[in-house]
Design a protein around this motif. Structure first.
Motif: not given
Length: 226
Positions: A132-138, A104-107, A80-84
């Motif tokens: 671990p970061a936002v996509f650790a379990r991707l 944090l995720v980026g586009w 559940d992360a905001p975009f930058i």
């Protein structure tokens, strides 16, 4: 993004790709041998000439008007992360999200927005030097899972996962990941594989291939958790 019907443009873009893809480590610690990389995010993201754009052909599926993404939600893996917005840096590669923010995720803001016709690129770190970061379990996602992108215009785009695959950075399927398309697609990208301490980078990229959910389309209810 190359257009396969225009060979001259395609080969020009291929040349541009070779100049800046697969650069090692987006952001490294000042220490000589970090226990974990400071920014384990994909180092092969597209530059300005590699972002996918809508095909000249008619749309083959649903789409939404352009609107910047504001939040990514994948409850199945706790995202559940905001975009930058990410821009193209001086090296010609896409700048990474800040290395000190694990949620944090980026586009690629110069490219396609999630839900818009074309292929939108979303990047996130696998881990940092400390956590671990936002996509650790991707990599836990599977075909049929769904996720949501909230957008600045107040709408929400729901996506269905088509596949989750890992690629060696020395053999990255450029055409397939950044394809030109008449559909609304998203690629979620992070690092994978072993960590190469000498290169200060992971050896692989993990890519989630997903499409904008069609009205009435049945999919695994990942938004409700499992």
């Amino acid at each position: 993004m190359p257009r396969w019907v225009v060979p001259a443009v395609f080969w020009t873009l291929v040349l541009a790709v070779l100049l800046f893809v697969f650069r090692p480590g987006w952001a490294d610690q000042d220490t000589e041998t970090p226990a974990r990389p400071a920014a384990a995010a994909p180092s092969s993201l597209p530059g300005a000439s590699r972002h996918a754009s809508p095909s000249a052909g008619p749309a083959a599926g649903p789409s939404m008007p352009r609107s910047a993404p504001t939040r990514l939600r994948i409850p199945r893996i706790g995202v559940d992360a905001p975009f930058i917005g990410l821009r193209i840096g001086p090296s010609g590669a896409l700048d990474p999200p800040p290395a000190d923010d694990t949620n944090l995720v980026g586009w690629q803001e110069s490219g396609v927005s999630p839900g818009e016709l074309g292929t939108a690129i979303v990047a996130g770190h696998l881990d940092t030097a400390t956590a671990p970061a936002v996509f650790a379990r991707l990599g836990e996602l599977e075909a049929g899972d769904t996720f949501e992108v909230s957008r600045a215009d107040g709408t929400t785009a729901a996506f269905v996962v088509d596949s989750v695959e890992e690629f060696d950075k020395d053999d990255f399927p450029d055409r397939r990941v950044y394809e030109d398309t008449p559909n609304a697609l998203v690629r979620l990208i992070t690092c994978a594989g072993a960590y190469d301490r000498k290169a200060k980078d992971y050896t692989e990229n993990l890519v989630v291939f997903a499409h904008l959910k069609e009205p009435g389309e049945r999919a695994t209810p990942a938004l409700e958790g499992r």
